[in-house]
Design an enzyme around this catalytic site. Structure first.
Site, short mmCIF file in Angstrom:
data_model
loop_
_atom_site.label_atom_id
_atom_site.label_comp_id
_atom_site.label_asym_id
_atom_site.label_seq_id
_atom_site.Cartn_x
_atom_site.Cartn_y
_atom_site.Cartn_z
N CYS A 148 0.84 -1.21 0.00
CA CYS A 148 0.00 0.00 0.00
C CYS A 148 0.88 1.25 0.00
O CYS A 148 0.54 2.24 -0.66
CB CYS A 148 -0.95 0.01 1.19
SG CYS A 148 -2.39 -1.07 0.99
N HIS A 166 -6.44 -3.19 -1.00
CA HIS A 166 -5.73 -4.06 -0.06
C HIS A 166 -6.49 -5.37 0.14
O HIS A 166 -7.37 -5.46 1.00
CB HIS A 166 -5.49 -3.38 1.29
CG HIS A 166 -4.69 -4.25 2.20
ND1 HIS A 166 -3.31 -4.30 2.16
CD2 HIS A 166 -5.07 -5.14 3.14
CE1 HIS A 166 -2.89 -5.20 3.04
NE2 HIS A 166 -3.94 -5.72 3.65
N ASN A 186 2.13 -16.79 -3.83
CA ASN A 186 2.32 -17.49 -2.56
C ASN A 186 1.18 -17.08 -1.64
O ASN A 186 1.01 -15.89 -1.36
CB ASN A 186 3.66 -17.12 -1.94
CG ASN A 186 4.83 -17.59 -2.78
OD1 ASN A 186 4.80 -18.69 -3.33
ND2 ASN A 186 5.85 -16.76 -2.91
N GLY A 188 4.82 -19.54 2.15
CA GLY A 188 5.90 -18.58 2.36
C GLY A 188 5.55 -17.15 1.99
O GLY A 188 6.45 -16.35 1.70
N HIS A 212 -0.39 -10.41 -4.33
CA HIS A 212 0.52 -10.06 -5.43
C HIS A 212 0.86 -11.29 -6.25
O HIS A 212 0.86 -12.41 -5.74
CB HIS A 212 1.80 -9.40 -4.91
CG HIS A 212 2.52 -10.21 -3.88
ND1 HIS A 212 2.14 -10.24 -2.55
CD2 HIS A 212 3.59 -11.04 -3.97
CE1 HIS A 212 2.95 -11.03 -1.88
NE2 HIS A 212 3.83 -11.54 -2.72
P1 5GP Z 1 6.04 -13.20 -1.16
O1 5GP Z 1 7.17 -13.90 -0.47
O2 5GP Z 1 5.11 -12.54 -0.16
O3 5GP Z 1 5.33 -14.02 -2.19
O4 5GP Z 1 6.73 -12.04 -2.02
C1 5GP Z 1 7.02 -10.78 -1.54
C2 5GP Z 1 8.00 -10.17 -2.51
O5 5GP Z 1 8.05 -8.77 -2.29
C3 5GP Z 1 9.43 -10.69 -2.33
O6 5GP Z 1 9.87 -11.25 -3.57
C4 5GP Z 1 10.23 -9.45 -1.94
O7 5GP Z 1 11.52 -9.43 -2.51
C5 5GP Z 1 9.37 -8.32 -2.46
N1 5GP Z 1 9.48 -7.10 -1.68
C6 5GP Z 1 9.36 -6.98 -0.32
N2 5GP Z 1 9.51 -5.69 0.06
C7 5GP Z 1 9.69 -4.98 -1.10
C8 5GP Z 1 9.91 -3.59 -1.35
O8 5GP Z 1 9.93 -2.74 -0.46
N3 5GP Z 1 10.07 -3.23 -2.66
C9 5GP Z 1 10.04 -4.13 -3.69
N4 5GP Z 1 10.22 -3.66 -4.94
N5 5GP Z 1 9.84 -5.46 -3.48
C10 5GP Z 1 9.69 -5.87 -2.20
ZN ZN Z 2 -1.80 -3.30 1.18
#
Ligand code: 5GP
Ligand code: ZN
Length: 112
Positions: free
Chosen positions: A6, A45, A85, A91, A98
């Site tokens: 967000c 969200h 995920n 994880g 996303h």
């Molecule tokens: P998840 O593990 O929840 O499927 O993926 C979260 C993703 O968000 C991870 O690949 C991580 O590298 C990415 N991520 C987390 N914080 C940030 C951020 O502040 N900026 C960007 N560009 N990516 C982020």
């Molecule tokens: Zn959010």
């Protein structure tokens, strides 16, 4: 709300944007797992795929309707993988729904 994505949407956390419109944002992952690793999010969200409803599902349909255009802009003509995920066992680390868009090389059986 204390949500990283967000904050990326409202601009208080910077990101390298790939595509944006009124319903979604796509930006480069800060910790790429492949030569191309983009995160696609709804501008609503929704905490995870497990919180998708009839009412908010239009956001997801919209994201997927833009995938071909985004992939083309990233040079992914040889293909790509879309990963979600969902919650702890998968994880998930950021609890704003996303989709990972991964490519730029032949992908194995791992996420990227
Ligand atoms: P998840 O593990 O929840 O499927 O993926 C979260 C993703 O968000 C991870 O690949 C991580 O590298 C990415 N991520 C987390 N914080 C940030 C951020 O502040 N900026 C960007 N560009 N990516 C982020
Ligand atoms: Zn959010």
């Amino acid at each position: 709300m204390d949500c990283i994505f967000c904050k990326i949407i409202d601009g208080s956390i910077p990101s390298k944007k790939v595509y944006e419109d009124d319903k979604m944002l796509a930006f480069h992952d800060v910790n790429p797992q492949a030569p191309v690793h983009v995160i696609m999010i709804p501008k609503e969200h929704i905490p995870s795929a497990d919180a998708v409803t009839e009412e908010n599902s239009a956001y997801i349909a919209h994201i997927f309707s833009k995938v071909p255009e985004i992939a083309k802009s990233l040079g992914l003509e040889n293909g790509y993988r879309i990963v979600n995920n969902c919650k702890a066992d998968a994880g998930q680390t950021v609890f704003h729904l996303h989709f990972h868009l991964l490519g730029g090389k032949p992908l194995g059986l791992e996420m990227a």
